[in-house]
Design a protein around this motif. Structure first.
Motif, mmCIF file in Angstrom:
data_model
loop_
_atom_site.group_PDB
_atom_site.id
_atom_site.type_symbol
_atom_site.label_atom_id
_atom_site.label_comp_id
_atom_site.label_asym_id
_atom_site.label_seq_id
_atom_site.Cartn_x
_atom_site.Cartn_y
_atom_site.Cartn_z
ATOM 1 N N ARG A 127 0.744 8.985 -3.305
ATOM 2 C CA ARG A 127 0.649 9.165 -4.751
ATOM 3 C C ARG A 127 1.631 10.259 -5.189
ATOM 4 N NH1 ARG A 127 -4.469 7.318 -7.512
ATOM 5 N NH2 ARG A 127 -3.475 6.949 -9.485
ATOM 6 N N VAL A 128 2.197 10.109 -6.361
ATOM 7 C CA VAL A 128 3.253 10.986 -6.846
ATOM 8 C C VAL A 128 2.708 12.237 -7.529
ATOM 9 C CG1 VAL A 128 5.125 11.172 -8.562
ATOM 10 C CG2 VAL A 128 4.925 9.133 -7.119
ATOM 11 N N THR A 129 3.301 13.360 -7.172
ATOM 12 C CA THR A 129 3.200 14.619 -7.903
ATOM 13 C C THR A 129 4.631 14.945 -8.324
ATOM 14 O OG1 THR A 129 1.351 15.378 -6.546
ATOM 15 C CG2 THR A 129 2.570 17.059 -7.752
ATOM 16 N N GLY A 134 -1.410 18.951 0.012
ATOM 17 C CA GLY A 134 -0.755 17.756 -0.506
ATOM 18 C C GLY A 134 -1.625 16.517 -0.508
ATOM 19 N N GLY A 135 -2.602 16.454 0.383
ATOM 20 C CA GLY A 135 -3.500 15.307 0.417
ATOM 21 C C GLY A 135 -2.791 13.977 0.607
ATOM 22 N N GLY A 136 -1.660 13.970 1.319
ATOM 23 C CA GLY A 136 -0.932 12.733 1.533
ATOM 24 C C GLY A 136 -0.053 12.306 0.368
ATOM 25 N N LEU A 168 6.187 24.014 5.223
ATOM 26 C CA LEU A 168 5.022 24.129 4.324
ATOM 27 C C LEU A 168 4.490 22.745 3.964
ATOM 28 C CD1 LEU A 168 5.684 26.807 1.538
ATOM 29 C CD2 LEU A 168 3.738 26.694 3.095
ATOM 30 N N ALA A 169 5.390 21.842 3.615
ATOM 31 C CA ALA A 169 4.979 20.485 3.247
ATOM 32 C C ALA A 169 4.268 19.811 4.409
ATOM 33 C CB ALA A 169 6.197 19.662 2.822
ATOM 34 N N TRP A 209 1.530 17.070 2.953
ATOM 35 C CA TRP A 209 2.327 16.234 2.071
ATOM 36 C C TRP A 209 2.920 15.102 2.896
ATOM 37 C CZ3 TRP A 209 2.662 16.932 -3.171
ATOM 38 C CH2 TRP A 209 2.099 18.116 -3.663
ATOM 39 N N ALA A 210 2.944 13.893 2.359
ATOM 40 C CA ALA A 210 3.523 12.759 3.074
ATOM 41 C C ALA A 210 5.041 12.805 3.035
ATOM 42 C CB ALA A 210 3.044 11.441 2.475
#
Length: 164
Positions: A40-42, A61-63, A86-87, A92-93
């Motif tokens: 999903r986009v942030t 990031g929850g993926g 960090l990502a 983060w995916a």
């Protein structure tokens, strides 16, 4: 994660036709250990300043996939090795940068997917200018917070919904 962007395009021709599925132009280079990623986009909109990028990647990031509208600037890097780590560590995916990254050897050792226009050795400023979670345009393609990114060796898709 088993998908192919080619199959997603073939299976969702109606979404391509009506604009709910778009393909980013093939101008992005691959970095990071994950060639294929989705989430999903942030969004972030920044210009040659990565303070907001750091603050976003410091969160879980929850993926999700962080999409950074850097205006296509090729004058400074918005993501470096520390931010890549960090990502990775915060779940983060992936990261898509409409701009440049640096520390490519470090980013290439991270278990994330990164796409950027190129590499540039100069770091960005750190004033904190920019916007979070706003509609952005990546190489002319609109991307909204909550959209879905699907990236693999053949390209990057932006979908307004999760694709099966």
């Amino acid at each position: 994660m088993s998908f192919a962007t080619t199959d997603l395009c073939d299976d969702n021709a109606n979404l391509l036709e009506d604009g709910r599925l778009a393909v980013l132009p093939p101008v992005f280079r691959h970095f990071g250990r994950q060639m294929r990623f989705s989430g999903r986009v942030t969004t972030l909109k920044v210009h040659e300043d990565n303070a907001l990028v750091r603050s976003m990647l410091e969160t879980q990031g929850g993926g999700n996939v962080l999409v950074i509208d850097g205006g296509g600037s090729l004058r400074r890097a918005l993501v470096g090795g520390q931010l890549g780590l960090l990502a990775q560590d915060n779940g983060w995916a992936g990261i898509i940068v409409d701009g440049c990254i640096r520390d490519t050897d470090e980013i290439n050792s991270c278990e994330i997917g990164v796409r950027a226009l190129g590499a540039h050795p100069q770091k960005s400023s750190k004033k904190g200018a920019g916007e979070r979670n706003v509609r952005v345009h990546i190489q002319g393609v609109p991307v909204q917070p909550g959209d879905w990114i699907y990236a693999d060796a053949d390209g990057i898709l932006v979908a307004q919904q999760m694709l099966a």
